[in-house]
Each structure stands twice: as structure tokens, then as C-alpha cells.
Write a protein that holds these residues in place. Structure first.
Motif, mmCIF file in Angstrom:
data_model
loop_
_atom_site.group_PDB
_atom_site.id
_atom_site.type_symbol
_atom_site.label_atom_id
_atom_site.label_comp_id
_atom_site.label_asym_id
_atom_site.label_seq_id
_atom_site.Cartn_x
_atom_site.Cartn_y
_atom_site.Cartn_z
ATOM 1 N N GLY A 83 36.031 40.890 46.468
ATOM 2 C CA GLY A 83 37.812 39.924 46.197
ATOM 3 C C GLY A 83 39.009 41.062 46.671
ATOM 4 N N THR A 84 38.695 42.360 46.367
ATOM 5 C CA THR A 84 39.962 43.609 46.131
ATOM 6 C C THR A 84 39.960 43.494 48.060
ATOM 7 O OG1 THR A 84 39.458 44.671 44.321
ATOM 8 C CG2 THR A 84 40.714 46.359 46.386
ATOM 9 N N TYR A 85 39.293 43.300 48.498
ATOM 10 C CA TYR A 85 39.030 43.169 50.302
ATOM 11 C C TYR A 85 39.924 42.400 50.965
ATOM 12 C CZ TYR A 85 38.250 42.998 54.873
ATOM 13 O OH TYR A 85 38.555 42.697 56.534
ATOM 14 N N LEU A 86 39.072 40.594 50.161
ATOM 15 C CA LEU A 86 40.402 40.020 50.941
ATOM 16 C C LEU A 86 40.985 39.566 50.542
ATOM 17 C CD1 LEU A 86 37.282 37.197 50.450
ATOM 18 C CD2 LEU A 86 37.413 37.987 52.261
ATOM 19 N N LEU A 87 42.088 40.416 48.984
ATOM 20 C CA LEU A 87 43.065 40.013 48.548
ATOM 21 C C LEU A 87 44.238 40.835 50.129
ATOM 22 C CD1 LEU A 87 43.523 40.133 45.016
ATOM 23 C CD2 LEU A 87 43.448 37.902 46.437
ATOM 24 N N ALA A 88 43.791 41.615 50.200
ATOM 25 C CA ALA A 88 44.449 43.153 50.594
ATOM 26 C C ALA A 88 44.338 42.521 52.338
ATOM 27 C CB ALA A 88 43.837 44.420 50.426
ATOM 28 N N SER A 89 43.261 42.001 52.761
ATOM 29 C CA SER A 89 43.022 42.419 54.196
ATOM 30 C C SER A 89 42.246 40.836 54.542
ATOM 31 C CB SER A 89 41.951 43.402 54.313
ATOM 32 O OG SER A 89 41.613 44.846 54.246
ATOM 33 N N SER A 90 43.276 40.036 54.032
ATOM 34 C CA SER A 90 42.846 38.299 54.600
ATOM 35 C C SER A 90 43.803 37.686 54.906
ATOM 36 C CB SER A 90 41.214 37.792 54.590
ATOM 37 O OG SER A 90 41.724 37.199 53.066
ATOM 38 N N ASP A 91 43.878 36.821 55.030
ATOM 39 C CA ASP A 91 44.957 35.531 54.724
ATOM 40 C C ASP A 91 44.722 34.834 53.795
ATOM 41 O OD1 ASP A 91 47.204 37.282 56.310
ATOM 42 O OD2 ASP A 91 46.078 35.729 58.296
ATOM 43 N N PHE A 92 43.575 35.020 53.345
ATOM 44 C CA PHE A 92 42.994 33.706 52.018
ATOM 45 C C PHE A 92 43.831 33.592 50.856
ATOM 46 C CE2 PHE A 92 38.996 34.848 54.923
ATOM 47 C CZ PHE A 92 38.827 33.624 55.670
ATOM 48 N N GLU A 93 43.427 32.477 50.768
ATOM 49 C CA GLU A 93 44.521 31.877 49.239
ATOM 50 C C GLU A 93 42.445 32.973 48.185
ATOM 51 O OE1 GLU A 93 46.128 28.937 45.912
ATOM 52 O OE2 GLU A 93 46.422 29.260 48.058
ATOM 53 N N VAL A 94 42.536 33.314 47.290
ATOM 54 C CA VAL A 94 41.663 33.576 46.781
ATOM 55 C C VAL A 94 41.376 32.985 45.319
ATOM 56 C CG1 VAL A 94 39.778 35.377 46.225
ATOM 57 C CG2 VAL A 94 41.341 35.445 48.571
ATOM 58 N N TRP A 95 40.422 32.210 44.863
ATOM 59 C CA TRP A 95 40.412 32.006 43.102
ATOM 60 C C TRP A 95 38.407 32.518 42.765
ATOM 61 C CZ3 TRP A 95 40.920 25.976 45.726
ATOM 62 C CH2 TRP A 95 41.898 26.179 45.716
ATOM 63 N N PHE A 96 39.260 32.974 41.334
ATOM 64 C CA PHE A 96 37.980 33.662 40.749
ATOM 65 C C PHE A 96 37.162 33.022 40.216
ATOM 66 C CE2 PHE A 96 41.039 37.176 42.266
ATOM 67 C CZ PHE A 96 40.255 37.085 43.135
ATOM 68 N N VAL A 97 36.117 32.649 39.988
ATOM 69 C CA VAL A 97 34.905 31.987 39.373
ATOM 70 C C VAL A 97 34.312 32.291 37.641
ATOM 71 C CG1 VAL A 97 34.231 29.747 39.034
ATOM 72 C CG2 VAL A 97 35.194 29.929 40.965
ATOM 73 N N ARG A 107 44.332 38.248 38.359
ATOM 74 C CA ARG A 107 44.715 36.545 38.577
ATOM 75 C C ARG A 107 43.985 35.776 37.907
ATOM 76 N NH1 ARG A 107 46.050 35.866 45.230
ATOM 77 N NH2 ARG A 107 47.053 37.692 46.119
ATOM 78 N N PRO A 108 44.471 34.719 37.613
ATOM 79 C CA PRO A 108 43.868 33.529 36.590
ATOM 80 C C PRO A 108 42.296 33.426 37.051
ATOM 81 C CG PRO A 108 45.401 32.305 38.207
ATOM 82 C CD PRO A 108 45.352 34.215 37.710
ATOM 83 N N ALA A 109 41.328 33.655 36.373
ATOM 84 C CA ALA A 109 39.779 33.322 36.639
ATOM 85 C C ALA A 109 39.555 31.875 36.028
ATOM 86 C CB ALA A 109 39.121 34.540 35.684
ATOM 87 N N TYR A 110 38.425 31.522 36.417
ATOM 88 C CA TYR A 110 38.543 29.322 36.392
ATOM 89 C C TYR A 110 37.313 29.709 35.595
ATOM 90 C CZ TYR A 110 42.534 29.082 38.830
ATOM 91 O OH TYR A 110 44.194 28.994 39.307
ATOM 92 N N PRO A 111 36.592 28.892 34.932
ATOM 93 C CA PRO A 111 35.360 28.090 34.646
ATOM 94 C C PRO A 111 34.651 27.427 35.619
ATOM 95 C CG PRO A 111 37.488 27.232 33.195
ATOM 96 C CD PRO A 111 37.905 27.852 34.068
ATOM 97 N N SER A 112 34.470 27.337 36.168
ATOM 98 C CA SER A 112 34.204 26.641 37.219
ATOM 99 C C SER A 112 35.051 25.854 38.733
ATOM 100 C CB SER A 112 33.608 24.765 36.435
ATOM 101 O OG SER A 112 34.213 23.994 36.212
ATOM 102 N N LEU A 113 33.840 25.766 39.378
ATOM 103 C CA LEU A 113 34.516 25.113 40.742
ATOM 104 C C LEU A 113 35.788 23.561 40.227
ATOM 105 C CD1 LEU A 113 31.618 25.221 43.204
ATOM 106 C CD2 LEU A 113 33.824 27.051 42.806
ATOM 107 N N ALA A 114 34.514 22.964 39.386
ATOM 108 C CA ALA A 114 35.532 21.798 38.779
ATOM 109 C C ALA A 114 37.097 21.881 38.662
ATOM 110 C CB ALA A 114 35.240 20.904 38.158
ATOM 111 N N GLU A 115 37.757 23.006 37.477
ATOM 112 C CA GLU A 115 38.340 23.713 37.415
ATOM 113 C C GLU A 115 39.587 24.677 38.243
ATOM 114 O OE1 GLU A 115 38.800 24.231 33.409
ATOM 115 O OE2 GLU A 115 35.938 24.445 33.463
ATOM 116 N N LEU A 116 39.134 24.418 39.424
ATOM 117 C CA LEU A 116 40.449 25.091 40.612
ATOM 118 C C LEU A 116 41.128 24.374 40.538
ATOM 119 C CD1 LEU A 116 37.808 26.798 42.977
ATOM 120 C CD2 LEU A 116 38.901 27.913 40.613
ATOM 121 N N PRO A 117 42.251 24.555 41.459
ATOM 122 C CA PRO A 117 44.097 23.908 41.652
ATOM 123 C C PRO A 117 42.797 22.900 43.501
ATOM 124 C CG PRO A 117 44.066 26.576 42.596
ATOM 125 C CD PRO A 117 42.625 26.062 41.094
ATOM 126 N N GLY A 118 42.706 23.260 43.666
ATOM 127 C CA GLY A 118 42.015 22.598 44.098
ATOM 128 C C GLY A 118 40.270 22.319 45.497
#
Length: 203
Positions: A83-97, A107-118
Motif C-alpha cells: 500500500g505504501t508503494y502504490l500510494l507513493a509510486s503509482s497513479d492508482f487510487e488505493v482503497w483499503f479493505v 486513509r479509511p479502511a472499509y469493512p468489505s468490497l461492497a462498502e467501497l466508494p466504487g
């Protein structure tokens, strides 16, 4: 990076080290060699075959969002490093579950994939091997197009079922390593070399 351990809701899966080089593929774009061998992935599971280097590069180029499933807020965990690498070295929007975490890397951690913003383009998995069937079901339910199993995680049934459902399944590979190697930032040990290169970034 390899699958994480129980502290983040995940467990080691006999993972190999974070080294590797691309297998020969005449159709694949040029990529920096690392001088080591990747662990052999599952092959020919009910019509599913591992994506080639060129196909993996295409996945990275077309993807915009990554959900790290089994993310941990502990720096000792592999998921934290990725996660640290992707946030610092990529253009991806990273969501933690992870239902056991409130936030990861601030950054917020979501309980499941179904509760992600997209719907994530890639679901990057750090979970126990015994949970991969349920992970696939969750991935299919939200409509994520790519299921990416980290180093040490490979399940023939999951690969076959995902393939039959129209999901691209990558097994036994580290998203951080794959991203880094395609734009020239990978050293033998799997770390950023810090070398400045004229090579065009491959997302």
C-alpha cells in the motif's frame, strides 16, 4: 509482496521471496530483467492460463483503482508495504479493505468490497488460502474485473471459476513488483533502485 499474516486478517501461505523476472514472451513489451526466477504459477486450470507479461502490463495500464483486501495498518505487514508503494509510486487510487481496521496509512479502511466508494479495477488479495473462494464470490458480486492474488496464493478452483465468470485472475504475483518492474524501478530484492531512467512509466 507475499500474503500477509493473521494480524491483518490474513495468514502466510508459504510465500516465496519478493524476487523475480519476467518469463520469456515474444509478444510482451520490453521490461527490465531482474536476474531471478518467479515461482511457477498455477497453469491450465479448466481453461484458465496465467496472464502473460504483456497482459499483466495491460491490466496495470487500464486500471485506475486498487482495493487491497486484507490491508493492515502495521508496518511489518506485506500489505502495508504494498500500500505504501502504490500510494507513493503509482497513479492508482488505493482503497483499503479490512473490517478490523478503522484506517490504514491515514486513509479509511472499509469493512468489505461492497462498502467501497466504487467498483475497484483490481482486487489485490492478502488473505488466507482457505478464504480465497469467498474472496472470489465477493469480487464477482461487486463486479471487479481483476482478481489479483499475491505471492504465495494460487488456487486452481478459484482461477477456473473466476475465468468462467469473465474475471481476469492473476495468481502468485506481487502487484508492487509487477508495477515496479514494468517501469524500471525494481532491484533484485524487489525494492526501488532509485535510478532515474528515460523509460516511460507503465502506470
Amino acid at each position: 509482496m507475499s500474503a500477509a499474516d493473521p494480524g491483518s486478517g490474513t495468514a502466510p501461505a508459504g510465500a516465496v521471496g519478493d524476487t523475480g523476472s519476467l518469463a520469456a514472451d515474444p509478444a510482451a513489451p520490453a521490461a527490465p530483467a531482474t536476474g531471478a526466477q518467479d515461482a511457477p504459477p498455477v497453469r491450465d486450470a479448466g481453461g484458465w492460463t496465467p496472464p502473460t507479461p504483456g497482459q499483466r502490463l495491460s491490466i496495470l495500464r487500464r486500471s485506475r483503482t486498487v482495493a487491497i483486501l486484507g490491508a493492515s495498518n502495521k508496518p511489518s505487514r506485506a500489505s502495508y508495504f504494498v500500500g505504501t508503494y502504490l500510494l507513493a509510486s503509482s497513479d492508482f487510487e488505493v482503497w483499503f479493505v479490512n473490517p478490523n481496521e478503522r484506517e490504514v496509512l491515514g486513509r479509511p479502511a472499509y469493512p468489505s468490497l461492497a462498502e467501497l466508494p466504487g467498483v475497484p479495477d483490481i482486487v489485490d488479495v492478502f488473505r488466507r488460502p482457505s478464504e480465497l473462494g469467498a474472496v472470489l464470490d465477493e469480487t464477482l458480486a461487486v463486479g471487479a474485473p481483476v482478481l489479483w492474488l499475491q505471492l504465495g496464493l494460487a488456487d486452481e478452483d478459484v482461477a477456473r471459476r473466476g475465468h468462467e465468470a469473465g474475471t481476469t485472475v492473476v495468481v502468485n504475483r506481487c502487484l508492487k513488483i509487477e508495477h515496479a518492474r514494468f517501469h524500471g524501478g525494481l532491484h533484485l530484492a524487489g525494492f526501488d533502485t532509485g535510478v532515474i531512467s528515460a523509460r516511460r512509466r507503465a502506470r
